[in-house]
Design an enzyme around this catalytic site. Structure first.
Site, PDB file in Angstrom:
ATOM      1  N   GLU A 107       0.826  -1.215   0.000  1.00 46.27           N
ATOM      2  CA  GLU A 107       0.000   0.000   0.000  1.00 46.27           C
ATOM      3  C   GLU A 107       0.858   1.261   0.000  1.00 46.27           C
ATOM      4  O   GLU A 107       2.074   1.209   0.221  1.00 46.27           O
ATOM      5  CB  GLU A 107      -0.936   0.008   1.214  1.00 46.27           C
ATOM      6  N   LYS A 155      -5.501  10.964   0.765  1.00 44.44           N
ATOM      7  CA  LYS A 155      -5.560   9.617   1.347  1.00 44.44           C
ATOM      8  C   LYS A 155      -6.812   8.958   0.776  1.00 44.44           C
ATOM      9  O   LYS A 155      -7.917   9.386   1.064  1.00 44.44           O
ATOM     10  CB  LYS A 155      -5.635   9.721   2.875  1.00 44.44           C
ATOM     11  N   VAL A 215      -5.477   0.459   2.949  1.00 44.85           N
ATOM     12  CA  VAL A 215      -5.644  -0.990   2.808  1.00 44.85           C
ATOM     13  C   VAL A 215      -6.875  -1.283   1.955  1.00 44.85           C
ATOM     14  O   VAL A 215      -6.832  -2.126   1.046  1.00 44.85           O
ATOM     15  CB  VAL A 215      -5.756  -1.654   4.199  1.00 44.85           C
ATOM     16  N   ASP A 231     -16.940   5.346  14.158  1.00 46.70           N
ATOM     17  CA  ASP A 231     -15.731   5.306  13.334  1.00 46.70           C
ATOM     18  C   ASP A 231     -15.203   3.877  13.190  1.00 46.70           C
ATOM     19  O   ASP A 231     -14.531   3.345  14.073  1.00 46.70           O
ATOM     20  CB  ASP A 231     -14.650   6.222  13.927  1.00 46.70           C
ATOM     21  N   SER A 252     -13.190   1.591  10.259  1.00 49.71           N
ATOM     22  CA  SER A 252     -12.456   1.726   9.001  1.00 49.71           C
ATOM     23  C   SER A 252     -13.097   0.928   7.875  1.00 49.71           C
ATOM     24  O   SER A 252     -13.538  -0.213   8.067  1.00 49.71           O
ATOM     25  CB  SER A 252     -11.017   1.253   9.193  1.00 49.71           C
ATOM     26  N   ALA A 253     -13.084   1.531   6.679  1.00 45.28           N
ATOM     27  CA  ALA A 253     -13.545   0.823   5.475  1.00 45.28           C
ATOM     28  C   ALA A 253     -12.658  -0.374   5.154  1.00 45.28           C
ATOM     29  O   ALA A 253     -13.053  -1.241   4.367  1.00 45.28           O
ATOM     30  CB  ALA A 253     -13.577   1.789   4.289  1.00 45.28           C
ATOM     31  N   ASP A 254     -11.481  -0.448   5.778  1.00 42.12           N
ATOM     32  CA  ASP A 254     -10.629  -1.637   5.573  1.00 42.12           C
ATOM     33  C   ASP A 254     -11.393  -2.907   5.969  1.00 42.12           C
ATOM     34  O   ASP A 254     -11.234  -3.957   5.350  1.00 42.12           O
ATOM     35  CB  ASP A 254      -9.362  -1.563   6.438  1.00 42.12           C
ATOM     36  N   LYS A 289      -3.190  -1.754  16.079  1.00 40.44           N
ATOM     37  CA  LYS A 289      -2.714  -0.925  17.189  1.00 40.44           C
ATOM     38  C   LYS A 289      -3.807  -0.706  18.203  1.00 40.44           C
ATOM     39  O   LYS A 289      -4.978  -0.661  17.845  1.00 40.44           O
ATOM     40  CB  LYS A 289      -2.374   0.470  16.672  1.00 40.44           C
TER      41      LYS A 289
HETATM   42  N1  PSU Z   1      -2.500   1.878  10.698  1.00 39.03           N
HETATM   43  C1  PSU Z   1      -1.157   1.917  10.758  1.00 39.03           C
HETATM   44  N2  PSU Z   1      -0.455   2.489   9.756  1.00 39.03           N
HETATM   45  C2  PSU Z   1      -1.071   3.004   8.645  1.00 39.03           C
HETATM   46  C3  PSU Z   1      -2.484   2.925   8.576  1.00 39.03           C
HETATM   47  C4  PSU Z   1      -3.163   2.381   9.610  1.00 39.03           C
HETATM   48  O1  PSU Z   1      -0.595   1.470  11.730  1.00 39.03           O
HETATM   49  O2  PSU Z   1      -0.382   3.514   7.752  1.00 39.03           O
HETATM   50  C5  PSU Z   1      -3.186   3.439   7.351  1.00 39.03           C
HETATM   51  C6  PSU Z   1      -3.469   2.286   6.380  1.00 39.03           C
HETATM   52  O3  PSU Z   1      -3.341   2.756   5.057  1.00 39.03           O
HETATM   53  C7  PSU Z   1      -4.917   1.958   6.669  1.00 39.03           C
HETATM   54  C8  PSU Z   1      -5.466   3.331   6.958  1.00 39.03           C
HETATM   55  O4  PSU Z   1      -5.591   1.321   5.610  1.00 39.03           O
HETATM   56  O5  PSU Z   1      -4.452   3.989   7.694  1.00 39.03           O
HETATM   57  C9  PSU Z   1      -6.759   3.266   7.726  1.00 39.03           C
HETATM   58  O6  PSU Z   1      -7.303   4.548   7.820  1.00 39.03           O
HETATM   59  P1  PSU Z   1      -8.745   4.748   8.476  1.00 39.03           P
HETATM   60  O7  PSU Z   1      -8.566   4.397   9.921  1.00 39.03           O
HETATM   61  O8  PSU Z   1      -9.047   6.183   8.257  1.00 39.03           O
HETATM   62  O9  PSU Z   1      -9.671   3.836   7.766  1.00 39.03           O
HETATM   63 MN    MN Z   2     -12.331   6.172  10.168  1.00 38.47          MN
END
Ligand code: PSU
Ligand code: MN
Length: 307
Positions: free
Chosen positions: A26, A87, A107, A139, A141-143, A160
């Protein structure tokens, strides 16, 4: 309507045509996850680890509106230093194309583009998940929803504790995503080898994981797999050291009203500052470690598919 084909680098196109081992990588980790120049050094070193282990790296990003799978050295360099980069999760890709934007892919977006290209294995550091306080903020994540609909095996070091780990595991269960820990019963917590929660499954070799992937797809599940690879012992941080730092960063984000897509980059940057670079060192090592496992999986998976 036919699906889009992202633009492949010659090396990736060649590997795909020959059924070679490929590992997707990524780029939000480059554009929003680490400061320059550590981000560039990490990106290059992770690609090198993939090669050393017999696979072709395919870093994925959007460059000037073009969907790209496999970047050249100078493109990685530009991306690592670019200012004002977007992003992009999967939902942001179409607008990035129309506006000619350059974007780091999360991701979720990386899985989507890897799948369109025909790449089935992807290595990263940490995936997004259910944030602490999600019962108020929603909140998530879309992941996680991407993992529920796209057939990519994502190798990470767990999640984390900026996230609610228990809720993240529950959500993955709802999304029908198997969580497989490599060489351990424990679900790791990124900087540390244990989170206090067990993974659903344990497998001990890259070959077994490749076989599990194969069966998972043969069953028509339609979902991805999450492979949790604990950080190497010698690079791991102690909970005493990192937990307080993470809690401080989360509190600060809350006080400053930071939310939506800004939240994760803010927390990552703040943890890096507060830990005086210790977290960054651990982060780099665990990404390299994940690239190593992903490459071995890709080699085993390619052999399996060739039968
Ligand atoms: N967690 C990490 N390092 C990262 C990310 C998450 O420890 O770089 C990044 C990844 O690209 C992940 C994104 O897909 O943040 C998730 O963002 P969000 O929580 O806004 O969905
Ligand atoms: Mn989010």
């Amino acid at each position: 309507m036919s699906l889009l084909k992202p633009k492949l680098s010659p090396e990736v196109a060649d590997a795909l045509a020959n059924g070679g081992a490929i590992v997707a990588l990524e780029s939000t980790i480059i554009t929003h996850g680490m400061p320059y120049p550590a981000n560039l050094e990490t990106a290059l070193s992770v690609e090198a680890v993939v090669r050393e282990n017999g696979a072709v790296p395919a870093t994925i990003a959007v460059i000037d509106g073009e969907l790209r799978v496999g970047l050249e050295h100078d493109e990685l360099e530009k991306l690592a230093q670019a200012k004002g980069v977007v992003k992009a999760s999967g939902r942001d890709l179409a607008v990035a194309m129309v506006r000619g934007q350059t974007a780091g892919t999360t991701v979720s977006a990386t899985m989507l583009l890897a799948d369109l290209a025909g790449i089935e294995i992807f290595a990263t550091g940490g995936v997004g998940g259910v944030h602490r306080g999600a019962e108020q903020t929603f909140d998530i994540s879309a992941d996680l929803t991407e993992l529920g609909r796209t057939k990519t095996a994502v190798v990470c070091a767990g999640v984390k504790s900026i996230l609610d780990i228990a809720k993240t595991l529950e959500y993955l269960e709802t999304q029908r995503v198997p969580v497989i820990a490599y060489g351990t019963e424990d679900f790791p917590a990124f900087f540390t080898r244990q989170s206090g929660y067990k993974a659903d499954h344990r497998l001990d070799t890259a070959e077994e994981i490749a076989r599990a992937m194969h069966h998972h797809h043969q069953l028509g599940t339609g979902t991805g797999l999450l492979i949790a690879n604990p950080i190497p012992e010698e690079a791991a941080l102690t909970p005493d050291f990192i937990d307080g730092t993470i809690a401080d960063a989360v509190r600060e984000a809350d006080e400053r009203g930071i939310g939506r897509k800004e939240l994760t980059p803010f927390l990552l940057a703040r943890i890096n500052e507060l830990s005086k670079g210790e977290s960054l060192k651990a982060n780099i090592e665990l990404v390299r470690n994940n690239a190593r496992l992903a490459a071995k999986m890709a080699v085993a998976y390619a052999a399996l598919k060739k039968g």
